[in-house]
Design a protein around this motif. Structure first.
Motif, mmCIF file in Angstrom:
data_model
loop_
_atom_site.group_PDB
_atom_site.id
_atom_site.type_symbol
_atom_site.label_atom_id
_atom_site.label_comp_id
_atom_site.label_asym_id
_atom_site.label_seq_id
_atom_site.Cartn_x
_atom_site.Cartn_y
_atom_site.Cartn_z
ATOM 1 N N ASP A 1 0.820 -1.253 -0.102
ATOM 2 C CA ASP A 1 0.034 -0.020 -0.145
ATOM 3 C C ASP A 1 1.104 1.136 -0.101
ATOM 4 N N LEU A 2 0.969 1.973 -1.116
ATOM 5 C CA LEU A 2 1.876 3.023 -1.278
ATOM 6 C C LEU A 2 1.549 4.182 -0.499
ATOM 7 N N ALA A 3 0.383 4.280 0.239
ATOM 8 C CA ALA A 3 0.138 5.346 1.089
ATOM 9 C C ALA A 3 0.913 5.192 2.277
ATOM 10 N N ASP A 4 1.248 4.199 2.709
ATOM 11 C CA ASP A 4 1.976 3.518 4.072
ATOM 12 C C ASP A 4 3.657 3.877 3.734
ATOM 13 N N VAL A 5 4.264 4.730 4.510
ATOM 14 C CA VAL A 5 5.408 4.997 4.287
ATOM 15 C C VAL A 5 6.249 4.001 4.607
ATOM 16 N N ALA A 6 6.284 3.522 5.638
ATOM 17 C CA ALA A 6 7.250 2.368 6.154
ATOM 18 C C ALA A 6 7.076 1.209 5.130
ATOM 19 N N ALA A 7 5.550 0.758 4.824
ATOM 20 C CA ALA A 7 5.647 -0.515 3.944
ATOM 21 C C ALA A 7 6.233 -0.209 2.378
ATOM 22 N N THR A 8 6.092 1.083 2.085
ATOM 23 C CA THR A 8 6.581 1.449 0.849
ATOM 24 C C THR A 8 7.993 1.411 0.726
ATOM 25 N N ARG A 9 8.600 1.790 1.742
ATOM 26 C CA ARG A 9 10.274 1.662 1.881
ATOM 27 C C ARG A 9 10.530 0.082 2.150
ATOM 28 N N ALA A 10 10.128 -0.555 2.704
ATOM 29 C CA ALA A 10 10.297 -1.987 2.859
ATOM 30 C C ALA A 10 9.823 -2.795 1.574
ATOM 31 N N ILE B 1 -3.664 7.385 -8.122
ATOM 32 C CA ILE B 1 -4.895 7.138 -7.941
ATOM 33 C C ILE B 1 -5.519 8.518 -8.567
ATOM 34 N N LEU B 2 -6.928 8.088 -8.844
ATOM 35 C CA LEU B 2 -7.731 9.376 -9.635
ATOM 36 C C LEU B 2 -8.768 9.562 -8.794
ATOM 37 N N ARG B 3 -9.108 10.665 -8.407
ATOM 38 C CA ARG B 3 -10.285 11.098 -7.679
ATOM 39 C C ARG B 3 -10.846 12.189 -8.062
ATOM 40 N N PHE B 4 -12.402 12.538 -8.250
ATOM 41 C CA PHE B 4 -12.852 13.364 -8.722
ATOM 42 C C PHE B 4 -13.796 14.058 -7.713
ATOM 43 N N ASP C 1 -4.989 14.988 0.859
ATOM 44 C CA ASP C 1 -3.734 14.322 1.456
ATOM 45 C C ASP C 1 -3.629 12.834 0.865
ATOM 46 N N GLU C 2 -4.685 12.059 0.568
ATOM 47 C CA GLU C 2 -4.721 10.814 0.093
ATOM 48 C C GLU C 2 -4.199 10.820 -1.349
ATOM 49 N N VAL C 3 -4.586 11.701 -2.103
ATOM 50 C CA VAL C 3 -4.040 11.727 -3.666
ATOM 51 C C VAL C 3 -2.681 11.796 -3.463
ATOM 52 N N PHE C 4 -2.303 12.708 -2.734
ATOM 53 C CA PHE C 4 -0.791 13.380 -2.657
ATOM 54 C C PHE C 4 -0.016 12.089 -2.166
ATOM 55 N N ALA C 5 -0.309 11.497 -1.063
ATOM 56 C CA ALA C 5 0.370 10.240 -0.362
ATOM 57 C C ALA C 5 0.626 9.213 -1.479
ATOM 58 N N VAL C 6 -0.147 8.863 -2.325
ATOM 59 C CA VAL C 6 0.123 7.942 -3.322
ATOM 60 C C VAL C 6 0.645 8.262 -4.642
ATOM 61 N N ASN C 7 0.398 9.412 -4.999
ATOM 62 C CA ASN C 7 0.799 10.094 -6.437
ATOM 63 C C ASN C 7 2.129 10.786 -6.367
#
Length: 251
Positions: A57-66, A87-90, A102-108
Motif C-alpha cells: 500500500d503506497l500510502a504507507d511510508v514504512a511499507a513502501t520503503r520495505a 490514484i484518480l479522484r473526482f 492528502d490521500e491523493v498526494f500520499a500515493v501520487n
C-alpha cells in the motif's frame, strides 16, 4: 532487446499502463519486479513475465520503503525505477476535503519520493559513473497531461501530477552528478481500468476529438515511451516531462 540485463522496478504495475510497461520491459530483456496493492493481479503478471511481485500500500511510508527494498533485493539490484502508481479522484474544487487531498498526494507524490530514495541509494552503491555523463541508473515517473493543463473536477489529481513534474526536475538536478537521470511521462486520455466507471461513450468521443490523431491513447502507447526513457537511447535526456497525449498538449 534494449533492456537486456537491466533490472526494473515498476510501481502500480499490476494492470493498465503499468502492466503494459511490465510486459514491454520484459519483452526487451529486463528482469522486472512489480509493486502493487493488487497482490493477485501483480502475482499473475509477474509469473507471466518471469519476474517478481511485491504487495504494498503506497500510502504507507514504512511499507513502501520495505517493499521497494524487497523488490530491489529480489532483482539483485536495480537499474531503472518506474514510478507509475497513482490514484484518480473526482470532486468539485470547493468540495475537496483535506483528507482527500492528502490521500491523493500520499500515493501520487510522496510514495515516489520514498521509492526513489530507496532505489537511488542502491543505484549509487552498485556503481559510480566511470566518466562525466556516464548513466548508471534511471528514474522514470508517470505524471499526466493534467499536471500541465489542469482539469476541472480533479484539482487534487492535477495538482499532484504537477508536483510529480516538479519532483522530477529537482531529482534530475540532484541525481545527474551521480550518473542517474530522472524523467517523467505525461499521458493524455488513456483507456484503462482507472476511471472506466465514470466515462461514457460521449466522453470518449469528445476527448478523441481533442487529438489531431483522432483517438485516445492505449496503454502500449505510454509503455513504448517509457521504454525509450528507460533505455540507453535517452541517456542524454533528463528533467524532461514527455507528453504522450496525441497532440492534446504540446508544451
Amino acid at each position: 532487446m534494449r533492456l537486456a540485463g537491466k533490472r526494473v522496478v515498476v510501481t502500480g504495475g499490476a494492470r493498465g499502463i503499468g502492466a503494459a510497461m511490465v510486459r514491454t520491459f520484459a519483452a526487451e530483456g529486463a528482469a522486472v519486479a512489480v509493486l502493487d496493492v493488487l497482490a493477485e493481479e501483480a502475482g499473475k503478471l509477474a509469473a507471466e513475465v518471469g519476474g517478481h511481485a511485491v504487495e504494498v500500500d503506497l500510502a504507507d511510508v514504512a511499507a513502501t520503503r520495505a517493499a521497494t527494498q524487497s523488490a530491489v533485493d529480489a532483482l539483485g539490484g536495480v537499474d531503472v525505477l518506474v514510478n507509475n502508481a497513482g490514484i484518480l479522484r473526482f470532486a468539485p474544487l470547493l468540495d475537496i476535503e483535506p483528507h482527500e487531498w492528502d490521500e491523493v498526494f500520499a500515493v501520487n507524490v510522496r510514495a515516489m519520493l520514498v521509492t526513489t530514495q530507496v532505489a537511488v541509494t542502491s543505484m549509487v552503491a552498485q556503481r559510480a559513473p566511470a566518466f562525466p555523463g556516464d548513466v548508471v541508473g534511471k528514474v522514470v515517473n508517470t505524471a499526466s497531461m493534467g499536471g500541465k493543463a489542469g482539469g476541472a473536477g480533479q484539482a487534487h489529481y492535477a495538482a499532484s501530477k504537477a508536483a510529480v513534474i516538479g519532483l522530477t526536475r529537482a531529482a534530475a538536478e540532484e541525481l545527474g552528478p551521480l550518473g542517474i537521470t530522472a524523467t517523467c511521462l505525461c499521458p493524455g486520455y488513456v483507456l484503462t481500468e482507472m476511471g472506466a466507471g465514470t466515462r461514457t461513450d460521449a466522453d470518449v468521443a469528445r476527448w478523441s476529438a481533442r487529438s489531431p490523431l483522432g483517438r485516445l491513447g492505449q496503454p502500449e502507447d505510454v509503455a513504448r515511451a517509457a521504454l525509450f526513457l528507460a533505455s540507453p537511447d535517452s541517456d542524454y535526456l533528463t528533467g524532461e516531462a514527455l507528453n504522450v497525449a496525441g497532440g492534446m498538449v504540446t508544451h
